[in-house]
Design a protein around this motif. Structure first.
Motif, PDB file in Angstrom:
ATOM      1  N   CYS A  79       9.941  54.602  37.534  1.00  0.00           N
ATOM      2  CA  CYS A  79       9.215  53.370  37.888  1.00  0.00           C
ATOM      3  C   CYS A  79       9.616  52.176  37.023  1.00  0.00           C
ATOM      4  O   CYS A  79       9.219  51.042  37.301  1.00  0.00           O
ATOM      5  CB  CYS A  79       7.703  53.579  37.712  1.00  0.00           C
ATOM      6  N   VAL A  80      10.385  52.434  35.974  1.00  0.00           N
ATOM      7  CA  VAL A  80      10.605  51.369  34.989  1.00  0.00           C
ATOM      8  C   VAL A  80      11.452  50.231  35.542  1.00  0.00           C
ATOM      9  O   VAL A  80      11.129  49.054  35.342  1.00  0.00           O
ATOM     10  CB  VAL A  80      11.225  51.935  33.681  1.00  0.00           C
ATOM     11  N   GLU A  81      12.511  50.550  36.269  1.00  0.00           N
ATOM     12  CA  GLU A  81      13.458  49.496  36.672  1.00  0.00           C
ATOM     13  C   GLU A  81      12.780  48.383  37.470  1.00  0.00           C
ATOM     14  O   GLU A  81      12.920  47.200  37.150  1.00  0.00           O
ATOM     15  CB  GLU A  81      14.629  50.092  37.455  1.00  0.00           C
ATOM     16  N   ASN A  82      12.031  48.760  38.481  1.00  0.00           N
ATOM     17  CA  ASN A  82      11.323  47.747  39.293  1.00  0.00           C
ATOM     18  C   ASN A  82      10.353  46.926  38.459  1.00  0.00           C
ATOM     19  O   ASN A  82      10.304  45.706  38.558  1.00  0.00           O
ATOM     20  CB  ASN A  82      10.514  48.425  40.413  1.00  0.00           C
ATOM     21  N   MET A  83       9.584  47.634  37.652  1.00  0.00           N
ATOM     22  CA  MET A  83       8.593  46.960  36.812  1.00  0.00           C
ATOM     23  C   MET A  83       9.278  46.023  35.817  1.00  0.00           C
ATOM     24  O   MET A  83       8.842  44.884  35.611  1.00  0.00           O
ATOM     25  CB  MET A  83       7.752  48.020  36.081  1.00  0.00           C
ATOM     26  N   LEU A  84      10.346  46.508  35.226  1.00  0.00           N
ATOM     27  CA  LEU A  84      11.094  45.720  34.253  1.00  0.00           C
ATOM     28  C   LEU A  84      11.619  44.438  34.887  1.00  0.00           C
ATOM     29  O   LEU A  84      11.502  43.351  34.299  1.00  0.00           O
ATOM     30  CB  LEU A  84      12.252  46.568  33.713  1.00  0.00           C
ATOM     31  N   ASP A  85      12.184  44.559  36.063  1.00  0.00           N
ATOM     32  CA  ASP A  85      12.708  43.359  36.751  1.00  0.00           C
ATOM     33  C   ASP A  85      11.595  42.339  36.966  1.00  0.00           C
ATOM     34  O   ASP A  85      11.790  41.139  36.784  1.00  0.00           O
ATOM     35  CB  ASP A  85      13.336  43.743  38.096  1.00  0.00           C
ATOM     36  N   LYS A  86      10.434  42.844  37.335  1.00  0.00           N
ATOM     37  CA  LYS A  86       9.294  41.948  37.564  1.00  0.00           C
ATOM     38  C   LYS A  86       8.866  41.269  36.256  1.00  0.00           C
ATOM     39  O   LYS A  86       8.717  40.045  36.187  1.00  0.00           O
ATOM     40  CB  LYS A  86       8.126  42.745  38.172  1.00  0.00           C
ATOM     41  N   ILE A 119       8.777  37.933  30.271  1.00  0.00           N
ATOM     42  CA  ILE A 119       8.460  38.890  29.199  1.00  0.00           C
ATOM     43  C   ILE A 119       9.752  39.597  28.779  1.00  0.00           C
ATOM     44  O   ILE A 119      10.392  40.254  29.595  1.00  0.00           O
ATOM     45  CB  ILE A 119       7.394  39.911  29.659  1.00  0.00           C
ATOM     46  N   LYS A 120      10.111  39.444  27.526  1.00  0.00           N
ATOM     47  CA  LYS A 120      11.402  39.975  27.079  1.00  0.00           C
ATOM     48  C   LYS A 120      11.271  40.933  25.904  1.00  0.00           C
ATOM     49  O   LYS A 120      12.259  41.353  25.319  1.00  0.00           O
ATOM     50  CB  LYS A 120      12.337  38.822  26.723  1.00  0.00           C
ATOM     51  N   ASN A 121      10.041  41.268  25.545  1.00  0.00           N
ATOM     52  CA  ASN A 121       9.803  42.187  24.427  1.00  0.00           C
ATOM     53  C   ASN A 121       9.077  43.422  24.946  1.00  0.00           C
ATOM     54  O   ASN A 121       8.059  43.301  25.617  1.00  0.00           O
ATOM     55  CB  ASN A 121       8.952  41.511  23.355  1.00  0.00           C
ATOM     56  N   TYR A 122       9.609  44.597  24.601  1.00  0.00           N
ATOM     57  CA  TYR A 122       9.065  45.822  25.189  1.00  0.00           C
ATOM     58  C   TYR A 122       8.892  46.939  24.155  1.00  0.00           C
ATOM     59  O   TYR A 122       9.774  47.160  23.322  1.00  0.00           O
ATOM     60  CB  TYR A 122      10.000  46.333  26.299  1.00  0.00           C
ATOM     61  N   ASP A 127      19.487  41.028  26.269  1.00  0.00           N
ATOM     62  CA  ASP A 127      18.760  40.151  25.334  1.00  0.00           C
ATOM     63  C   ASP A 127      17.300  40.580  25.137  1.00  0.00           C
ATOM     64  O   ASP A 127      16.567  39.943  24.381  1.00  0.00           O
ATOM     65  CB  ASP A 127      18.804  38.685  25.815  1.00  0.00           C
ATOM     66  N   ALA A 128      16.881  41.643  25.813  1.00  0.00           N
ATOM     67  CA  ALA A 128      15.501  42.115  25.620  1.00  0.00           C
ATOM     68  C   ALA A 128      15.351  42.708  24.213  1.00  0.00           C
ATOM     69  O   ALA A 128      16.288  43.301  23.680  1.00  0.00           O
ATOM     70  CB  ALA A 128      15.145  43.162  26.667  1.00  0.00           C
ATOM     71  N   VAL A 129      14.187  42.531  23.634  1.00  0.00           N
ATOM     72  CA  VAL A 129      13.864  43.146  22.341  1.00  0.00           C
ATOM     73  C   VAL A 129      13.084  44.417  22.646  1.00  0.00           C
ATOM     74  O   VAL A 129      12.003  44.363  23.238  1.00  0.00           O
ATOM     75  CB  VAL A 129      13.027  42.185  21.473  1.00  0.00           C
TER      76      VAL A 129
END
Lengths: 215, 215
Positions: B158-165, B171-174, B188-190
């Motif tokens: 499920c991560v890819e779709n959610m991440l794209d959203k 939101i770039k920090n995870y 460039d995500a943290v």
């Protein structure tokens, strides 16, 4: 292959990641892969891949690359994932519950055989088909069953007493979610720590410095 | 003190541990400590302590040692723990629930302001006084509120779709509990990863080799 005792811990700590990626390639029915391609998928350098995998010797062939299934099986053997180590979980709170329900233990070399809690209300509930027992049954259980490792999901203040009990029962391997320093008490214990709050503090730092930091 | 951008990530990753130990010493009303004593408590070498803490400059004094409160506060500042970064939790299953209930976010630089789940049955339940919202409210929520980071407690698929959203919402920090490689998609995500299964595989290896391994 070379004996696993020649492999440094820093390489060992990277092996699970190789194993995950190789397992995926295997599921995708990919027979072989070059170090360059594997490095690209794993977001590391090809020379790191070659250096790491050279520790096992004989799997990479010039112009062929690595056999995916052979390398995957080899890493599985080195990690000892066929061992079926018997594990007990101490603490069935939110964290213990998440650990019991979330992990695919048998694929990771373990079998969860019992859960213990000091809270009467938890006793008798089920986590992943395993009934939660009262902590006062622990000693008897460990005498009757082989227990290789304990997963500690209890608050830090409870760890010392529990650790002393487990250690005296011959359990010397721990997956520790608390901040209690097990090795400071028992230097011969084998401990893997999960320090979630340290991890989150590091994230905090990196957000704070995200324009300056390169990992 | 020296600027934090001169401090290497390997030192930064050790800072939370220093911070924890110094906080304890502070609670025990200990004013100052030598590098030798601090090293002993932390089970590392005194030269490692001196080397690490020299990065901040000016805290250790010959014959005095370190001021506990000063060093603790300095490390807190460097980690940025006063920042109160706004976090949302994605996934309120066992793992998400454990994360929400178990962590003392405010002490770690974060405030958890919302939880989201795709499961209708979870929507409206409470985690640590925060109502779980439906995932289809996510976009609106992120437009109305400052969100600095997302804690991803959803299955890997499920991560890819959610991440794209999330990424498209800025939101770039995870904090990532799945095995999805976020940086391979957004360099460039943290990202701080918690790979529980890698950790457990390493424990398996170490049990398997416990007579040979020294860490």
């Amino acid at each position: 292959m070379s004996k696993s005792d020649h492999i440094s811990m820093s390489v060992i700590r990277r092996l699970p990641r190789y194993y995950r990626f190789l397992s995926e390639l295997y599921e995708q029915k990919i027979d072989r892969i070059s170090s360059t391609k594997l490095a690209q998928i794993m977001n590391i350098t090809a020379s790191q891949v070659r250096q790491d995998l050279n520790c096992f010797g004989g799997f990479g062939h010039q112009g062929y690359g690595y056999s995916v299934s052979q390398l995957k099986d080899e890493i599985k053997n080195i990690l000892g994932l066929n061992n079926d180590y018997k594990a007990i979980l101490i603490g069935s709170g939110n964290l213990g519950k998440a650990v019991a329900m979330h992990m695919n233990f048998e694929k990771l070399g373990f079998e969860l055989i019992a859960c213990f809690d000091s809270n009467e209300e938890k006793v008798g509930t089920k986590l992943n088909n395993i009934s939660v027992k009262h902590e006062n049954e622990l000693e008897e259980f460990c005498r009757q069953n082989r227990v290789d490792t304990a997963f500690l999901c209890i608050p830090r203040v409870c760890v010392e007493n529990m650790l002393d009990k487990l250690y005296s029962l011959g359990i010397k391997n721990y997956w520790n979610f608390s901040h209690y320093d097990i090795n400071a008490r028992y230097s011969d214990a084998v401990v893997e720590n999960v320090h979630l709050s340290d991890n989150l503090m590091t994230l905090c730092y990196r957000i704070n410095n995200s324009n300056q930091t390169n990992i």
